[in-house]
Enzyme design. Structure first.
Site, PDB file in Angstrom:
ATOM      1  N   HIS A   1       0.800  -1.149   0.108  1.00 10.17           N
ATOM      2  CA  HIS A   1       0.030   0.009  -0.124  1.00 10.17           C
ATOM      3  C   HIS A   1       0.810   1.120  -0.067  1.00 10.17           C
ATOM      4  O   HIS A   1       1.798   1.295   0.717  1.00 10.17           O
ATOM      5  CB  HIS A   1      -0.953  -0.050   1.279  1.00 10.17           C
TER       6      HIS A   1
ATOM      7  N   THR B   1       8.298   5.169  11.767  1.00  9.27           N
ATOM      8  CA  THR B   1       9.043   6.300  10.982  1.00  9.27           C
ATOM      9  C   THR B   1      10.322   6.460  10.868  1.00  9.27           C
ATOM     10  O   THR B   1      10.889   5.441  11.208  1.00  9.27           O
ATOM     11  CB  THR B   1       8.033   7.527  11.666  1.00  9.27           C
TER      12      THR B   1
ATOM     13  N   GLU C   1       6.862   4.900   7.246  1.00  7.78           N
ATOM     14  CA  GLU C   1       6.654   6.396   6.659  1.00  7.78           C
ATOM     15  C   GLU C   1       7.841   7.183   6.956  1.00  7.78           C
ATOM     16  O   GLU C   1       8.757   7.114   7.745  1.00  7.78           O
ATOM     17  CB  GLU C   1       5.601   7.064   7.370  1.00  7.78           C
TER      18      GLU C   1
ATOM     19  N   LYS D   1       1.182   3.124  15.112  1.00  8.42           N
ATOM     20  CA  LYS D   1       2.241   4.021  14.893  1.00  8.42           C
ATOM     21  C   LYS D   1       3.146   4.095  16.221  1.00  8.42           C
ATOM     22  O   LYS D   1       2.724   4.122  17.074  1.00  8.42           O
ATOM     23  CB  LYS D   1       1.877   5.292  14.237  1.00  8.42           C
TER      24      LYS D   1
ATOM     25  N   ALA E   1       9.644  10.640   8.337  1.00 12.05           N
ATOM     26  CA  ALA E   1       9.318  11.542   9.282  1.00 12.05           C
ATOM     27  C   ALA E   1       9.373  13.046   8.757  1.00 12.05           C
ATOM     28  O   ALA E   1       8.356  14.011   9.541  1.00 12.05           O
ATOM     29  CB  ALA E   1      10.430  11.560  10.323  1.00 12.05           C
TER      30      ALA E   1
ATOM     31  N   GLU F   1       0.697   8.088  18.159  1.00 15.58           N
ATOM     32  CA  GLU F   1       1.643   7.124  18.360  1.00 15.58           C
ATOM     33  C   GLU F   1       1.700   6.528  19.929  1.00 15.58           C
ATOM     34  O   GLU F   1       1.236   7.186  21.096  1.00 15.58           O
ATOM     35  CB  GLU F   1       3.093   7.811  18.345  1.00 15.58           C
TER      36      GLU F   1
ATOM     37  N   HIS G   1      15.366   8.343  17.204  1.00 14.50           N
ATOM     38  CA  HIS G   1      16.859   8.166  16.835  1.00 14.50           C
ATOM     39  C   HIS G   1      17.896   8.807  17.270  1.00 14.50           C
ATOM     40  O   HIS G   1      19.088   8.486  17.288  1.00 14.50           O
ATOM     41  CB  HIS G   1      16.759   8.097  15.109  1.00 14.50           C
TER      42      HIS G   1
END
Length: 410
Positions: A24, A276, A314, A229, A316, A116, A234
């Site tokens: 998708h 993400t 996805e 989500k 970010a 999230e 990071h």
């Protein structure tokens, strides 16, 4: 009670990857910046009982989402927050049942701030937090403290249950600035730290279990996938403590995998793990903050592979350049040591649909990017070849693209 309780994926294109798995792809509007507040009747209850809101050690309240410490307590006019979430999902299902399974094929269930599954540990509102600060624990409302007290007593350490860590610094500190997160002798790596972080992260996992149990029951047989989500935190990933992940509720350190328990929880409910920062490369981030988005994505890929849960992704940040597109292609192929060779991401959400996307150069690159995503990892070709093939589509769609760009500017 999240301002973005659901993000509905309206699938524009439905691809089949090189290994037969459906893929998708959905351009997304910037939903998380729409600023939709909690319902008035909820904020009225918070005014009566401020501890319904997440609270930090300095007494700052956060109104993005109700504290999960009161998930199962009848604090909303005799109903629990989880009952209210379920009522909303049920009403959504009944009102949009004619679109479920066709136009709406996936429902992303909000689990916390910005939808999230995390604590609101790094709030940007009013400049409280700025990247790459470590954030702050959100467990100082009376409901969270009550749970902490009970957990400490059950562990035979009642002295650990009176408060959360008070030596973990402030929102914009770095790990080495704080006694709790410092590399050598930090509280995070002590018996107390292990107890607290286990409790804090388990509270988040339990919240996810409760919401997903309701969601899967309500949407059973509706022909939609359920996804959750998870934030891509990071920064300071290269440190031992992984402080920003810990304050957000992900008990992930150099010595412990915090994403496998999340993946296993989602697998129990047949949900998709949506992650993400897929477009980011390590060297693009501030090096002194030891950011490592690529290593983080690999860790999540391994965790979801081990738990046998589908992984979606996805980007970010809004990116329209080929360099970011190439990174997305690489990350989505899940070419990670230890992962099944025939595995790739099941879905990708491209952020964002705005006038910049429809700039002629950006649109041409975007079309070529979509073509390469469609081909799957078994047939990746050079950008120049794909872009030549995309030129015809770019030419044909030009009037529609111009119309879309104008519409999004108003």
């Amino acid at each position: 009670m999240n301002q973005n309780k659901f993000f509905l994926r309206r699938i524009r294109t439905h691809f089949h990857g090189g290994y037969g798995g459906s893929f998708h792809f959905s351009p997304s509007l910037q939903a998380e910046n729409m600023g939709i507040p909690l319902p008035k009747w909820v904020t009225e209850e918070i005014e009566k009982d401020p501890d319904l809101a997440y609270t930090d050690q300095w007494g700052r309240r956060n109104y993005e989402y109700l504290s999960l410490g009161c998930d199962t307590l009848p604090v909303l006019k005799g109903r629990t927050p989880v009952q209210c979430y379920a009522d909303f999902m049920r009403a959504f299902r009944d009102n949009f049942k004619h679109l479920l399974g066709d136009t709406i094929v996936e429902i992303q269930v909000g689990m916390g701030p910005a939808g999230e599954l995390r604590y609101p540990s790094y709030p940007e509102a009013n400049g409280t937090w700025k990247f790459p600060g470590i954030g702050a624990f959100q467990c100082f409302d009376k409901y969270m403290l009550s749970s902490l007290k009970a957990a400490a007593e059950a562990a035979g350490k009642p002295e650990w249950g009176s408060t959360g860590p008070t030596d973990a610094g402030h929102y914009n500190n770095w790990p080495e600035d704080t006694p709790f997160f410092k590399k050598e002798g930090g509280g995070w790596n002590t018996p107390y730290g292990e107890f607290f972080l286990t409790w804090y992260s388990q509270m988040l996992l339990d919240h996810g279990e409760r919401i997903l149990s309701s969601a899967t029951s309500i949407f059973d047989g509706a022909g939609v996938k359920i996804s959750v989500k998870v934030a891509g935190i990071h920064w300071h990933y290269g440190t031992r403590s992984h402080a920003p992940e810990l304050t957000a509720g992900y008990y992930n350190t150099r010595y412990r995998d915090g994403y496998l328990p999340i993946a296993q929880m989602l697998a129990r409910h047949g949900a998709v793990f949506n992650f993400t920062c897929i477009e980011m490369r390590d060297h693009e981030q501030p090096q002194d903050a030891l950011c490592a988005p690529e290593k983080l994505v690999k860790q999540v890929a391994l965790a979801t592979g081990a738990a046998q849960v589908p992984l979606a992704g996805e980007n970010a940040l809004p990116r329209y350049d080929e360099y970011a597109h190439e990174q997305i292609l690489q990350a989505s192929s899940l070419n990670v040591d230890g992962s099944p060779v025939d595995r790739e991401m099941c879905a990708f959400t491209y952020l964002r649909m705005n006038p910049s996307l429809f700039h002629p150069d950006n649109w041409r690159r975007f079309v070529a990017f979509v073509k390469k995503m469609k081909e799957g990892k078994g047939a990746r070709r050079c950008w120049e070849e794909v872009e030549r093939e995309a030129e015809q589509f770019v030419h044909v769609t030009q009037p529609f693209i111009q119309e879309a760009a104008v519409a999004l500017m108003h």
